[in-house]
Design a protein around this motif. Sequence first.
Motif, PDB file in Angstrom:
ATOM      1  N   THR A  17       3.261-147.951 -29.974  1.00  0.00           N
ATOM      2  CA  THR A  17       2.314-147.778 -31.080  1.00  0.00           C
ATOM      3  C   THR A  17       0.895-148.087 -30.653  1.00  0.00           C
ATOM      4  OG1 THR A  17       3.959-148.249 -32.768  1.00  0.00           O
ATOM      5  CG2 THR A  17       1.656-148.639 -33.357  1.00  0.00           C
ATOM      6  N   HIS A  18       0.701-149.207 -29.980  1.00  0.00           N
ATOM      7  CA  HIS A  18      -0.651-149.701 -29.722  1.00  0.00           C
ATOM      8  C   HIS A  18      -1.272-149.196 -28.427  1.00  0.00           C
ATOM      9  CE1 HIS A  18       0.796-152.598 -32.745  1.00  0.00           C
ATOM     10  NE2 HIS A  18      -0.456-152.603 -33.113  1.00  0.00           N
ATOM     11  N   ARG A  19      -0.450-148.698 -27.511  1.00  0.00           N
ATOM     12  CA  ARG A  19      -0.992-148.224 -26.234  1.00  0.00           C
ATOM     13  C   ARG A  19      -0.871-146.712 -26.072  1.00  0.00           C
ATOM     14  NH1 ARG A  19       0.930-150.299 -20.207  1.00  0.00           N
ATOM     15  NH2 ARG A  19      -0.353-148.882 -18.989  1.00  0.00           N
ATOM     16  N   TYR A  20       0.240-146.139 -26.500  1.00  0.00           N
ATOM     17  CA  TYR A  20       0.498-144.730 -26.206  1.00  0.00           C
ATOM     18  C   TYR A  20       0.175-143.786 -27.363  1.00  0.00           C
ATOM     19  CZ  TYR A  20       3.083-146.633 -22.238  1.00  0.00           C
ATOM     20  OH  TYR A  20       3.446-147.307 -21.102  1.00  0.00           O
ATOM     21  N   GLN A  21       0.527-144.174 -28.602  1.00  0.00           N
ATOM     22  CA  GLN A  21       0.384-143.232 -29.708  1.00  0.00           C
ATOM     23  C   GLN A  21      -0.839-143.531 -30.576  1.00  0.00           C
ATOM     24  OE1 GLN A  21       2.453-141.058 -28.938  1.00  0.00           O
ATOM     25  NE2 GLN A  21       3.940-142.278 -27.811  1.00  0.00           N
ATOM     26  N   GLY A  22      -0.930-144.755 -31.053  1.00  0.00           N
ATOM     27  CA  GLY A  22      -1.993-145.118 -31.985  1.00  0.00           C
ATOM     28  C   GLY A  22      -3.407-144.814 -31.515  1.00  0.00           C
ATOM     29  N   PRO A  23      -3.783-145.206 -30.288  1.00  0.00           N
ATOM     30  CA  PRO A  23      -5.166-144.979 -29.854  1.00  0.00           C
ATOM     31  C   PRO A  23      -5.573-143.509 -29.840  1.00  0.00           C
ATOM     32  CG  PRO A  23      -4.096-146.602 -28.447  1.00  0.00           C
ATOM     33  CD  PRO A  23      -3.030-146.030 -29.322  1.00  0.00           C
ATOM     34  N   PHE A  24      -4.648-142.625 -29.471  1.00  0.00           N
ATOM     35  CA  PHE A  24      -4.984-141.202 -29.430  1.00  0.00           C
ATOM     36  C   PHE A  24      -5.114-140.631 -30.842  1.00  0.00           C
ATOM     37  CE2 PHE A  24      -2.965-142.067 -25.360  1.00  0.00           C
ATOM     38  CZ  PHE A  24      -3.877-141.503 -24.487  1.00  0.00           C
ATOM     39  N   ILE A  25      -4.217-141.050 -31.732  1.00  0.00           N
ATOM     40  CA  ILE A  25      -4.296-140.592 -33.115  1.00  0.00           C
ATOM     41  C   ILE A  25      -5.571-141.119 -33.768  1.00  0.00           C
ATOM     42  CG2 ILE A  25      -3.213-140.770 -35.390  1.00  0.00           C
ATOM     43  CD1 ILE A  25      -0.500-140.792 -33.976  1.00  0.00           C
ATOM     44  N   ALA A  26      -5.900-142.384 -33.494  1.00  0.00           N
ATOM     45  CA  ALA A  26      -7.068-143.008 -34.121  1.00  0.00           C
ATOM     46  C   ALA A  26      -8.376-142.348 -33.709  1.00  0.00           C
ATOM     47  CB  ALA A  26      -7.096-144.503 -33.781  1.00  0.00           C
ATOM     48  N   LYS A  27      -8.410-141.732 -32.537  1.00  0.00           N
ATOM     49  CA  LYS A  27      -9.636-141.061 -32.080  1.00  0.00           C
ATOM     50  C   LYS A  27      -9.913-139.776 -32.863  1.00  0.00           C
ATOM     51  CE  LYS A  27      -9.842-142.711 -27.294  1.00  0.00           C
ATOM     52  NZ  LYS A  27     -11.212-143.270 -27.402  1.00  0.00           N
ATOM     53  N   LEU A  28      -8.881-139.179 -33.419  1.00  0.00           N
ATOM     54  CA  LEU A  28      -9.044-137.903 -34.134  1.00  0.00           C
ATOM     55  C   LEU A  28      -9.340-138.183 -35.601  1.00  0.00           C
ATOM     56  CD1 LEU A  28      -6.066-135.985 -32.475  1.00  0.00           C
ATOM     57  CD2 LEU A  28      -8.491-135.865 -31.867  1.00  0.00           C
ATOM     58  N   THR A  29     -10.500-138.779 -35.836  1.00  0.00           N
ATOM     59  CA  THR A  29     -10.838-139.235 -37.181  1.00  0.00           C
ATOM     60  C   THR A  29     -11.033-138.086 -38.165  1.00  0.00           C
ATOM     61  OG1 THR A  29     -13.166-139.323 -36.507  1.00  0.00           O
ATOM     62  CG2 THR A  29     -11.878-141.360 -36.334  1.00  0.00           C
ATOM     63  N   ASP A  30     -11.253-136.890 -37.656  1.00  0.00           N
ATOM     64  CA  ASP A  30     -11.407-135.740 -38.553  1.00  0.00           C
ATOM     65  C   ASP A  30     -10.066-135.154 -38.974  1.00  0.00           C
ATOM     66  OD1 ASP A  30     -10.936-134.930 -35.916  1.00  0.00           O
ATOM     67  OD2 ASP A  30     -11.802-132.944 -36.278  1.00  0.00           O
ATOM     68  N   LYS A  31      -8.986-135.651 -38.376  1.00  0.00           N
ATOM     69  CA  LYS A  31      -7.656-135.113 -38.667  1.00  0.00           C
ATOM     70  C   LYS A  31      -6.668-136.156 -39.189  1.00  0.00           C
ATOM     71  CE  LYS A  31      -7.790-131.285 -35.340  1.00  0.00           C
ATOM     72  NZ  LYS A  31      -9.194-131.428 -34.974  1.00  0.00           N
ATOM     73  N   PHE A  32      -6.797-137.404 -38.714  1.00  0.00           N
ATOM     74  CA  PHE A  32      -5.800-138.416 -39.035  1.00  0.00           C
ATOM     75  C   PHE A  32      -6.440-139.738 -39.438  1.00  0.00           C
ATOM     76  CE2 PHE A  32      -3.961-135.702 -35.680  1.00  0.00           C
ATOM     77  CZ  PHE A  32      -2.830-135.240 -36.325  1.00  0.00           C
ATOM     78  N   CYS A  95       8.914-138.558 -33.539  1.00  0.00           N
ATOM     79  CA  CYS A  95       9.779-139.647 -33.095  1.00  0.00           C
ATOM     80  C   CYS A  95       9.651-139.886 -31.597  1.00  0.00           C
ATOM     81  CB  CYS A  95      11.234-139.318 -33.439  1.00  0.00           C
ATOM     82  SG  CYS A  95      12.406-140.605 -32.952  1.00  0.00           S
ATOM     83  N   GLU A  96       9.709-141.161 -31.219  1.00  0.00           N
ATOM     84  CA  GLU A  96       9.703-141.538 -29.807  1.00  0.00           C
ATOM     85  C   GLU A  96      10.914-140.948 -29.089  1.00  0.00           C
ATOM     86  OE1 GLU A  96       8.751-142.679 -27.122  1.00  0.00           O
ATOM     87  OE2 GLU A  96       6.954-143.847 -27.444  1.00  0.00           O
ATOM     88  N   LYS A  97      10.836-140.917 -27.774  1.00  0.00           N
ATOM     89  CA  LYS A  97      11.983-140.491 -26.962  1.00  0.00           C
ATOM     90  C   LYS A  97      12.835-141.709 -26.637  1.00  0.00           C
ATOM     91  CE  LYS A  97      10.139-142.521 -23.282  1.00  0.00           C
ATOM     92  NZ  LYS A  97      10.766-143.680 -22.621  1.00  0.00           N
ATOM     93  N   PRO A  98      14.130-141.516 -26.313  1.00  0.00           N
ATOM     94  CA  PRO A  98      14.880-140.271 -26.455  1.00  0.00           C
ATOM     95  C   PRO A  98      15.107-139.980 -27.926  1.00  0.00           C
ATOM     96  CG  PRO A  98      16.358-142.035 -25.795  1.00  0.00           C
ATOM     97  CD  PRO A  98      14.974-142.599 -25.764  1.00  0.00           C
ATOM     98  N   PHE A  99      14.992-138.706 -28.298  1.00  0.00           N
ATOM     99  CA  PHE A  99      14.993-138.312 -29.704  1.00  0.00           C
ATOM    100  C   PHE A  99      16.291-138.712 -30.392  1.00  0.00           C
ATOM    101  CE2 PHE A  99      15.497-134.740 -32.868  1.00  0.00           C
ATOM    102  CZ  PHE A  99      14.553-135.228 -33.764  1.00  0.00           C
ATOM    103  N   CYS A 122       9.984-134.543 -31.508  1.00  0.00           N
ATOM    104  CA  CYS A 122       9.938-135.686 -30.597  1.00  0.00           C
ATOM    105  C   CYS A 122       8.575-135.745 -29.923  1.00  0.00           C
ATOM    106  CB  CYS A 122      11.042-135.561 -29.548  1.00  0.00           C
ATOM    107  SG  CYS A 122      11.130-136.929 -28.384  1.00  0.00           S
ATOM    108  N   ILE A 123       8.091-136.944 -29.701  1.00  0.00           N
ATOM    109  CA  ILE A 123       6.860-137.131 -28.935  1.00  0.00           C
ATOM    110  C   ILE A 123       7.098-136.662 -27.503  1.00  0.00           C
ATOM    111  CG2 ILE A 123       5.330-138.872 -27.913  1.00  0.00           C
ATOM    112  CD1 ILE A 123       5.867-140.542 -30.487  1.00  0.00           C
ATOM    113  N   GLN A 124       6.261-135.763 -27.022  1.00  0.00           N
ATOM    114  CA  GLN A 124       6.334-135.345 -25.620  1.00  0.00           C
ATOM    115  C   GLN A 124       4.908-135.247 -25.080  1.00  0.00           C
ATOM    116  OE1 GLN A 124       8.802-135.550 -23.892  1.00  0.00           O
ATOM    117  NE2 GLN A 124      10.636-135.121 -25.066  1.00  0.00           N
ATOM    118  N   ASN A 125       4.246-136.400 -25.040  1.00  0.00           N
ATOM    119  CA  ASN A 125       2.842-136.411 -24.616  1.00  0.00           C
ATOM    120  C   ASN A 125       2.674-136.164 -23.118  1.00  0.00           C
ATOM    121  OD1 ASN A 125       4.069-138.840 -24.091  1.00  0.00           O
ATOM    122  ND2 ASN A 125       2.387-140.122 -24.772  1.00  0.00           N
ATOM    123  N   ARG A 126       3.760-136.211 -22.342  1.00  0.00           N
ATOM    124  CA  ARG A 126       3.636-135.968 -20.907  1.00  0.00           C
ATOM    125  C   ARG A 126       3.310-134.506 -20.590  1.00  0.00           C
ATOM    126  NH1 ARG A 126       2.911-140.625 -17.944  1.00  0.00           N
ATOM    127  NH2 ARG A 126       4.198-142.252 -18.848  1.00  0.00           N
TER     128      ARG A 126
END
Length: 247
Positions: A17-32, A95-99, A122-126
């Motif tokens: 949440t705090h390292r992989y997903q949240g920071p990227f979502i939080a940067k898109l302030t016009d969307k999320f 959802c995080e992996k593994p789905f 499923c999250i597949q940010n790679r």
Amino acid sequence: MTKQILQVGFLGAGKSTHRYQGPFIAKLTDKFHIKTIWARNLSHVKWDQIPGAVYTENIDDVLQDPDIDLVVISLPVLHYEYTKKTLLAGKNVVCEKPFTESRVQAEELFDLAKEKGLLCMCIQNRRFDSDFLTAQAVIESGRLGDIYEVEMHYDYYRKDVVDAGKFDPFGSFLYQHACHTLDQAISYFGIPHDYHAEVKQLLGSGRMNDYFDIDLYYDAPLKVNVSSSYMRIKSRPKITVYGSKSH
């Protein structure tokens, strides 16, 4: 989901949440906007809180909030159970992996989402890793000619993890890490015609599986190999591409 800014909730308040997903979502302030983050025990949260988010130990603060459009399931376990619970609450899910632990479970969740008119994935940010994107650009440039072999690795040396881990097929190196590289391969090259997989417990029976070697076979001559180990002190190149032209 027609609102301009989507309200997001998280189930889980750990590293993902705090390292992989949240920071990227939080940067898109016009969307999320990250509205609410649920943790079983807030005293166990070791990360700086995401500004503007409400932290709670009551899961209904996420699932029963009519303003929340999307829930990110960022828990280390029980993905199927919490994804189903969230879909039944009428929320879109990432959802995080593994789905899931099986194809049957995955199909059940996708069918449920379709029935309710929701999105579930499923999250597949790679897929956005720079090395993977660079490899695609090189292949598409034509400089390597016809591609006949691709090797993809995700190596570590984490003997302490292997020593501490007992055999669990769903908490294994295969399920937890191969999914990243397999998703990269399949997202770019498509579904293979055939495959061969070898999974090992290098330190012996009863230990976690710490090695996998998977060949994906496509139209001749292309083969994609996905292999990794927790026991490699020196990592191999992440991606190696072989083609008919030599430079």
